[in-house]
Design an enzyme around this catalytic site. Structure first.
Site, short mmCIF file in Angstrom:
data_model
loop_
_atom_site.label_atom_id
_atom_site.label_comp_id
_atom_site.label_asym_id
_atom_site.label_seq_id
_atom_site.Cartn_x
_atom_site.Cartn_y
_atom_site.Cartn_z
N GLY A 116 0.79 -1.22 0.00
CA GLY A 116 0.00 0.00 0.00
C GLY A 116 0.82 1.27 0.00
O GLY A 116 0.34 2.33 0.41
N SER A 117 2.07 1.19 -0.51
CA SER A 117 2.96 2.35 -0.47
C SER A 117 2.72 3.32 -1.62
O SER A 117 3.23 4.45 -1.59
CB SER A 117 4.42 1.88 -0.51
OG SER A 117 4.70 1.22 -1.73
N GLY A 118 2.00 2.89 -2.67
CA GLY A 118 1.79 3.75 -3.83
C GLY A 118 2.98 3.78 -4.78
O GLY A 118 3.05 4.63 -5.66
N LEU A 119 3.90 2.82 -4.64
CA LEU A 119 5.12 2.79 -5.44
C LEU A 119 5.12 1.68 -6.50
O LEU A 119 6.18 1.35 -7.05
CB LEU A 119 6.34 2.63 -4.52
CG LEU A 119 6.53 3.73 -3.48
CD1 LEU A 119 7.68 3.37 -2.54
CD2 LEU A 119 6.79 5.07 -4.15
N GLY A 120 3.96 1.12 -6.78
CA GLY A 120 3.88 0.07 -7.80
C GLY A 120 4.41 -1.27 -7.34
O GLY A 120 4.82 -2.10 -8.17
N SER A 122 3.04 -4.05 -6.10
CA SER A 122 2.37 -5.26 -6.55
C SER A 122 2.82 -5.64 -7.95
O SER A 122 3.12 -6.82 -8.23
CB SER A 122 0.85 -5.06 -6.51
OG SER A 122 0.18 -6.16 -7.09
N GLU A 154 -1.84 -9.70 -13.33
CA GLU A 154 -2.51 -8.87 -12.32
C GLU A 154 -3.95 -8.56 -12.68
O GLU A 154 -4.86 -8.71 -11.87
CB GLU A 154 -1.74 -7.57 -12.14
CG GLU A 154 -0.55 -7.63 -11.24
CD GLU A 154 -0.11 -6.25 -10.82
OE1 GLU A 154 -0.50 -5.82 -9.72
OE2 GLU A 154 0.62 -5.60 -11.59
N ASP A 166 2.39 0.73 -14.19
CA ASP A 166 3.32 0.21 -13.20
C ASP A 166 4.18 -0.92 -13.76
O ASP A 166 5.40 -0.96 -13.54
CB ASP A 166 2.57 -0.30 -11.97
CG ASP A 166 1.92 0.81 -11.18
OD1 ASP A 166 2.15 1.99 -11.51
OD2 ASP A 166 1.17 0.50 -10.23
#
Length: 348
Positions: A116-120, A122, A154, A166
């Protein structure tokens, strides 16, 4: 999961995480099919890691996620059915190497950034697992094909909501302008000289808001609003796309104040997507950064938490970081990754 015997082969792989300067949201279908989308991205020196250990003895395929503190074993095709338990790993194995389920393999994953960091993260992890498996079986997949396969795993196989940027930003590495036109994704690497890269790197600052979030509800509401032709969301997407082109030009010109102004403008537009994109805690951190001298910034990812990206004059970055830390943020300096996905055999 540790085994007593010495493994006969060890494959390591990693994929960088990414920051998105502009265009976020225009890569999420159906917008790019209707209008074409854009993303301006930079891969950073935080990574999704995988170790693939081959024992070469009859045994289940074991997967361990160190981030989730979870491990599972697979022995047959039915074990790869998606059940919301390490589904990305299951889908990756099913895509690339289902014939290895009884070969005594261990796949161990970890990430340099929290969920959930927003840094791609996953997408980077999906690409890392896929790429490690491809390296192990020796079929030599290229970066573009790996990014496409990660997107399919994904979005299509597992059904996670999100866009296309991403996978391509992380796998290719570097600084890129990525175009989305219908089903096509084209990556344009930007030719920045070493001085430009250094100045940009010394100007960027991440700040962990301390708020974790699940991106899919925000993305699903954004898509629903666009699909029903919500004028506010549609106009915001158009403006974000236009701002990404302006950022591209400012980046090539080395005009950091202009780049920061368009980052700020894009963040304003992004908040029109959904009320949950921001909250008072995020707004307070962002205001603090601006007051301390940042040119501009935005929240990374879909919104609601994760990391703020801030652009500052290089000589004021430390001051901005100190002010953010004083009000509860966790500032972090990152470097750039110019390689993208890599995998290698490690000598045992």
């Amino acid at each position: 999961m540790n085994r007593c015997e010495t493994p006969r082969r060890l494959v390591r792989a990693r994929t960088p995480l990414r920051i998105s300067l502009g265009g976020g949201g225009t890569d999420i279908d159906p917008y790019p099919r209707d209008h074409g989308g854009i993303a301006l991205t930079i891969a950073i020196d935080l990574y999704a890691h995988a170790e693939l250990i081959a024992h070469h003895e009859p045994a289940p395929f074991c997967v361990e996620s160190r981030d989730l503190n979870r491990s599972v074993s697979f022995e047959c095709a039915q074990d790869l059915e998606l059940t919301s338990d390490l589904d990305l790993a299951k889908a990756a194995i099913r895509r690339v190497a289902p014939h290895t389920l009884r070969d005594g393999l261990e796949l161990i994953t970890s990430s340099d950034a929290p969920l959930g960091s927003g840094l791609g993260g996953s997408s980077a992890m999906t690409a890392t697992m896929l790429g490690a498996l491809h390296h192990y079986i020796g079929d030599g997949i290229d970066h573009q094909s790996l990014a496409s396969e990660a997107f399919e795993v994904e979005r299509l196989d597992v059904g996670l909501a999100g866009g296309r940027q991403d996978q391509y930003a992380c796998v290719h590495g570097g600084v890129n302008l990525i175009e989305f036109d219908g089903e096509a994704t084209v990556v344009h690497p930007l030719s920045l000289d070493p001085a430009q890269l250094d100045n940009l790197e010394r100007s960027l600052l991440l700040c962990d808001t301390g708020i974790t979030r699940v991106s899919s509800p925000i993305i699903e509401r954004q898509v629903a609003a666009y699909t029903r032709r919500d004028e506010d969301v549609t106009d915001a997407l158009h403006r974000i796309k236009a701002a990404a082109f302006e950022m591209h030009d400012a980046l090539l010109a080395g005009d950091l104040p202009r780049l920061g102004a368009f980052l700020d403008a894009s963040w304003t537009q992004k908040q029109r997507f959904d009320p949950a994109v921001t909250n008072p805690a995020i707004d307070a951190l962002y205001s603090t950064a601006l007051e301390a001298g940042a040119y501009g910034g935005k929240l990374l990812g879909a919104g609601g938490g994760g990391h703020l990206l801030l652009l500052t004059p290089p000589e004021r970055r430390e001051q901005v970081a100190q002010r953010l830390a004083a009000v509860g943020g966790t500032p972090r300096v990152v470097g750039f990754d110019l390689e993208g996905f890599v995998a290698w055999d490690e000598t045992l």
